[in-house]
Scaffold this motif. Structure first.
Motif, PDB file in Angstrom:
ATOM      1  N   LEU A   4       0.717  -1.124  -0.032  1.00 22.27           N
ATOM      2  CA  LEU A   4      -0.033  -0.019  -0.053  1.00 22.27           C
ATOM      3  C   LEU A   4       0.864   1.298   0.089  1.00 22.27           C
ATOM      4  CD1 LEU A   4      -2.912   1.387   0.351  1.00 22.27           C
ATOM      5  CD2 LEU A   4      -2.578   1.238   2.673  1.00 22.27           C
ATOM      6  N   PHE A   5       1.994   1.349   0.864  1.00 28.68           N
ATOM      7  CA  PHE A   5       2.862   2.447   0.921  1.00 28.68           C
ATOM      8  C   PHE A   5       3.772   2.533  -0.237  1.00 28.68           C
ATOM      9  CE2 PHE A   5       1.508   2.481   5.740  1.00 28.68           C
ATOM     10  CZ  PHE A   5       0.939   3.722   5.495  1.00 28.68           C
ATOM     11  N   LEU A   6       3.988   1.583  -0.981  1.00 30.04           N
ATOM     12  CA  LEU A   6       4.648   1.684  -2.062  1.00 30.04           C
ATOM     13  C   LEU A   6       3.843   2.130  -3.335  1.00 30.04           C
ATOM     14  CD1 LEU A   6       6.762  -1.809  -1.984  1.00 30.04           C
ATOM     15  CD2 LEU A   6       7.623   0.453  -1.812  1.00 30.04           C
ATOM     16  N   ALA A  12       2.281   9.549  -5.298  1.00 33.40           N
ATOM     17  CA  ALA A  12       2.624  10.830  -4.699  1.00 33.40           C
ATOM     18  C   ALA A  12       3.859  11.298  -5.586  1.00 33.40           C
ATOM     19  CB  ALA A  12       3.060  10.725  -3.144  1.00 33.40           C
ATOM     20  N   MET A  13       4.684  10.422  -5.733  1.00 39.38           N
ATOM     21  CA  MET A  13       5.889  10.812  -6.620  1.00 39.38           C
ATOM     22  C   MET A  13       5.454  11.310  -8.081  1.00 39.38           C
ATOM     23  SD  MET A  13       8.853  10.876  -5.242  1.00 39.38           S
ATOM     24  CE  MET A  13      10.217  10.932  -6.526  1.00 39.38           C
ATOM     25  N   THR A  14       4.582  10.694  -8.621  1.00 37.82           N
ATOM     26  CA  THR A  14       4.084  11.034 -10.095  1.00 37.82           C
ATOM     27  C   THR A  14       3.511  12.303  -9.803  1.00 37.82           C
ATOM     28  OG1 THR A  14       3.473   8.502 -10.546  1.00 37.82           O
ATOM     29  CG2 THR A  14       2.359  10.347 -11.600  1.00 37.82           C
ATOM     30  N   VAL A  43       6.188  21.768  -3.713  1.00 35.97           N
ATOM     31  CA  VAL A  43       6.706  20.616  -4.544  1.00 35.97           C
ATOM     32  C   VAL A  43       7.877  19.984  -3.799  1.00 35.97           C
ATOM     33  CG1 VAL A  43       7.728  20.101  -6.771  1.00 35.97           C
ATOM     34  CG2 VAL A  43       5.977  21.505  -6.622  1.00 35.97           C
ATOM     35  N   LYS A  44       8.897  20.679  -3.345  1.00 32.54           N
ATOM     36  CA  LYS A  44      10.054  19.980  -2.807  1.00 32.54           C
ATOM     37  C   LYS A  44       9.682  19.185  -1.521  1.00 32.54           C
ATOM     38  CE  LYS A  44      12.767  23.453  -2.079  1.00 32.54           C
ATOM     39  NZ  LYS A  44      13.773  24.338  -1.588  1.00 32.54           N
ATOM     40  N   TYR A  45       8.925  19.613  -0.643  1.00 32.88           N
ATOM     41  CA  TYR A  45       8.257  18.658   0.471  1.00 32.88           C
ATOM     42  C   TYR A  45       7.754  17.681  -0.280  1.00 32.88           C
ATOM     43  CZ  TYR A  45      10.904  21.763   4.070  1.00 32.88           C
ATOM     44  OH  TYR A  45      11.851  22.009   4.606  1.00 32.88           O
ATOM     45  N   HIS A  46       6.749  17.930  -1.080  1.00 37.03           N
ATOM     46  CA  HIS A  46       6.035  16.730  -1.744  1.00 37.03           C
ATOM     47  C   HIS A  46       7.172  15.691  -2.072  1.00 37.03           C
ATOM     48  CE1 HIS A  46       2.322  15.746  -4.388  1.00 37.03           C
ATOM     49  NE2 HIS A  46       2.996  14.633  -4.045  1.00 37.03           N
ATOM     50  N   PHE A  47       7.993  16.030  -2.832  1.00 34.70           N
ATOM     51  CA  PHE A  47       9.075  14.988  -3.298  1.00 34.70           C
ATOM     52  C   PHE A  47       9.683  14.403  -2.207  1.00 34.70           C
ATOM     53  CE2 PHE A  47       9.440  16.909  -7.740  1.00 34.70           C
ATOM     54  CZ  PHE A  47       9.379  15.803  -8.516  1.00 34.70           C
ATOM     55  N   TYR A  48      10.111  15.030  -1.208  1.00 29.44           N
ATOM     56  CA  TYR A  48      10.832  14.271  -0.074  1.00 29.44           C
ATOM     57  C   TYR A  48      10.186  13.507   0.654  1.00 29.44           C
ATOM     58  CZ  TYR A  48      14.026  18.742  -0.037  1.00 29.44           C
ATOM     59  OH  TYR A  48      14.802  19.616  -0.492  1.00 29.44           O
ATOM     60  N   LEU A  77       1.632  10.990   4.437  1.00 29.60           N
ATOM     61  CA  LEU A  77       0.700  11.407   3.386  1.00 29.60           C
ATOM     62  C   LEU A  77      -0.214  12.528   3.933  1.00 29.60           C
ATOM     63  CD1 LEU A  77      -0.866  10.732   0.760  1.00 29.60           C
ATOM     64  CD2 LEU A  77      -2.206   8.985   2.129  1.00 29.60           C
ATOM     65  N   ALA A  78      -0.486  12.776   5.340  1.00 33.20           N
ATOM     66  CA  ALA A  78      -1.206  13.558   5.832  1.00 33.20           C
ATOM     67  C   ALA A  78      -0.367  15.025   5.592  1.00 33.20           C
ATOM     68  CB  ALA A  78      -1.643  13.624   7.098  1.00 33.20           C
ATOM     69  N   GLY A  79       1.035  14.856   5.891  1.00 31.84           N
ATOM     70  CA  GLY A  79       1.769  16.136   5.750  1.00 31.84           C
ATOM     71  C   GLY A  79       1.796  16.619   4.224  1.00 31.84           C
ATOM     72  N   ILE A  80       1.919  15.727   3.328  1.00 30.22           N
ATOM     73  CA  ILE A  80       1.806  15.907   1.863  1.00 30.22           C
ATOM     74  C   ILE A  80       0.741  16.782   1.481  1.00 30.22           C
ATOM     75  CG2 ILE A  80       1.758  15.408  -0.757  1.00 30.22           C
ATOM     76  CD1 ILE A  80       3.694  12.855   0.127  1.00 30.22           C
ATOM     77  N   ILE A  81      -0.677  16.376   1.932  1.00 31.31           N
ATOM     78  CA  ILE A  81      -1.621  16.809   1.679  1.00 31.31           C
ATOM     79  C   ILE A  81      -1.783  18.257   2.330  1.00 31.31           C
ATOM     80  CG2 ILE A  81      -4.193  16.775   2.012  1.00 31.31           C
ATOM     81  CD1 ILE A  81      -3.692  13.719   1.708  1.00 31.31           C
TER      82      ILE A  81
END
Length: 124
Positions: A4-6, A12-14, A43-48, A77-81
């Motif tokens: 699931l996380f993979l 998320a990378m896409t 974008v930078k933090y999204h990538f990380y 995931l919550a952090g990205i969002i």
């Protein structure tokens, strides 16, 4: 959990690549330099943290039953969002109060990495 996380990390990378390209090509002429910098920070933090999600998926292969690891992934995931999403909205819309929720996403990132470290320490 590992699969699931993979998958989530790969998606998320896409999205990070697509949003990065959109920012570099589609928004460069539209946004002010300040707003473009804000978008790029998102974008930078999204990538990380998309990479972090992939790491959680890989580590979960060694610790498939770790609830700390599972929480780490969900918090990334919550952090990205919350973090990146609020910066995307702020930069495109100019709605300044969106910046007020950005630190909540940052806190999610911090706790996620701490939980990954604890889960790893417990399973050495």
């Amino acid at each position: 959990m590992q699969k699931l996380f993979l998958i989530i990390g790969s998606i998320a990378m896409t999205l990070a690549v697509g949003l990065g390209a959109f920012g570099a090509h589609g928004l460069k002429e539209i946004l002010t330099d300040e707003m473009l910098d804000i978008f790029e920070t998102g974008v930078k933090y999204h990538f990380y943290h998309a990479i972090g999600l992939l790491a959680v998926g890989l580590v979960a292969q060694l610790m498939p039953n770790s609830s700390l690891l599972q929480w780490s992934g969900w918090l990334m995931l919550a952090g990205i969002i919350i973090f990146s999403g609020s910066l995307y909205i702020l930069s495109i819309s100019g709605i300044r109060w969106m910046g007020a929720i950005t630190p909540i996403g940052g806190l999610c990132f911090i706790v996620a990495w701490v939980l990954l470290a604890i889960a790893s320490w417990q399973n050495l």
